[in-house]
Design an enzyme around this catalytic site. Sequence first.
Site, mmCIF file in Angstrom:
data_model
loop_
_atom_site.group_PDB
_atom_site.id
_atom_site.type_symbol
_atom_site.label_atom_id
_atom_site.label_comp_id
_atom_site.label_asym_id
_atom_site.label_seq_id
_atom_site.Cartn_x
_atom_site.Cartn_y
_atom_site.Cartn_z
ATOM 1 N N GLY A 148 0.842 -1.193 0.000
ATOM 2 C CA GLY A 148 0.000 0.000 0.000
ATOM 3 C C GLY A 148 0.874 1.238 0.000
ATOM 4 N N GLN A 164 2.828 10.050 1.807
ATOM 5 C CA GLN A 164 4.181 9.499 1.891
ATOM 6 C C GLN A 164 5.114 9.992 0.789
ATOM 7 O OE1 GLN A 164 2.394 5.368 2.417
ATOM 8 N NE2 GLN A 164 4.327 5.119 3.493
ATOM 9 N N CYS A 223 6.164 -0.115 7.552
ATOM 10 C CA CYS A 223 5.760 1.060 6.780
ATOM 11 C C CYS A 223 6.947 1.544 5.966
ATOM 12 C CB CYS A 223 5.293 2.161 7.730
ATOM 13 S SG CYS A 223 4.761 3.658 6.878
ATOM 14 N N LEU A 224 6.691 1.874 4.721
ATOM 15 C CA LEU A 224 7.764 2.361 3.849
ATOM 16 C C LEU A 224 8.333 3.688 4.361
ATOM 17 C CD1 LEU A 224 6.115 1.444 0.444
ATOM 18 C CD2 LEU A 224 8.074 0.297 1.507
ATOM 19 N N HIS A 252 -4.300 1.330 7.598
ATOM 20 C CA HIS A 252 -2.946 1.900 7.679
ATOM 21 C C HIS A 252 -2.801 3.081 6.705
ATOM 22 C CE1 HIS A 252 1.633 1.212 7.875
ATOM 23 N NE2 HIS A 252 1.495 1.984 6.804
ATOM 24 N N GLU A 253 -3.292 2.902 5.479
ATOM 25 C CA GLU A 253 -3.159 3.974 4.458
ATOM 26 C C GLU A 253 -4.027 5.185 4.807
ATOM 27 O OE1 GLU A 253 -0.700 3.521 2.823
ATOM 28 O OE2 GLU A 253 -0.596 1.344 2.943
ATOM 29 N N HIS A 287 -2.381 7.441 7.208
ATOM 30 C CA HIS A 287 -1.389 8.346 6.588
ATOM 31 C C HIS A 287 -2.047 9.647 6.125
ATOM 32 C CE1 HIS A 287 2.372 6.127 6.507
ATOM 33 N NE2 HIS A 287 1.818 5.070 5.935
HETATM 34 O O1 GNR Z 1 4.214 -2.599 2.584
HETATM 35 C C1 GNR Z 1 3.574 -2.454 3.628
HETATM 36 N N1 GNR Z 1 3.302 -3.534 4.396
HETATM 37 C C2 GNR Z 1 2.413 -3.510 5.458
HETATM 38 C C3 GNR Z 1 2.392 -4.603 6.305
HETATM 39 C C4 GNR Z 1 1.522 -4.644 7.366
HETATM 40 C C5 GNR Z 1 0.637 -3.613 7.572
HETATM 41 C C6 GNR Z 1 0.651 -2.499 6.749
HETATM 42 C C7 GNR Z 1 1.529 -2.452 5.692
HETATM 43 S S1 GNR Z 1 1.506 -1.076 4.627
HETATM 44 C C8 GNR Z 1 3.171 -1.099 4.069
HETATM 45 C C9 GNR Z 1 3.394 -0.038 3.004
HETATM 46 C C10 GNR Z 1 3.161 1.317 3.603
HETATM 47 O O2 GNR Z 1 3.913 1.880 4.337
HETATM 48 N N2 GNR Z 1 2.027 1.898 3.310
HETATM 49 O O3 GNR Z 1 1.720 3.080 3.851
HETATM 50 NI NI NI Z 2 2.815 3.199 5.706
#
Ligand code: GNR
Ligand code: NI
Length: 168
Positions: A46, A51, A91-92, A133-134, A137
């Site tokens: 995601g 980001q 998270c990236l 999660h997204e 952000h």
């Molecule tokens: O790549 C991602 N893996 C992930 C694993 C578990 C819960 C959420 C994520 S999202 C993350 C990519 C990211 O930072 N998206 O904002």
């Molecule tokens: Ni993230």
Amino acid sequence: MTRLRILHHPDPRLRTKATPVESFDVPLGVFAKNLLETMYAAPGIGLAATQVNVHKRVIVVDVSEEKNQPHTLINPTLKTYGNRIKGEEGCLSVPEIYDVVERFEHVDVTAQDIQGNTIEFTAQGMLAICIQHECDHLDGKLFVDYLSSLKRGRITKKLRALSNSRER
Ligand code: GNR
Ligand code: NI
């Protein structure tokens, strides 16, 4: 193929609240495509516009094994329900840090597609976790905000040191 630069915690720009998309124009389509390419290249499941320092309400997700089920969601809103489930997240924007976060098991998603048509669906499992999660952000929230302040402090310190060592 355009790969966008991903901001890293504790960059204050990650704390920006994104504003709604109002024009469903060609540049939006180009941006969404670049966001998706950046996500696949990272690689990640995601990515939110926040980001890559674009403070508009756009997210992309693809939790499929084959990486062939992309979702581009514009102006997403969520209704969360059901049990809270614990899962390890990364998270990236918080590189090399993984920890357990509680999320809701189910989400009803209402969003718009790239043309501005309303889309509604229900998600569970990894897709539900990733969408939560997204959407965080887009409101300037990171998964580390759910951890203890002790843990978060350690993570911030570590990533600050990492970014300093890369700059010099
Ligand atoms: O790549 C991602 N893996 C992930 C694993 C578990 C819960 C959420 C994520 S999202 C993350 C990519 C990211 O930072 N998206 O904002
Ligand atoms: Ni993230």
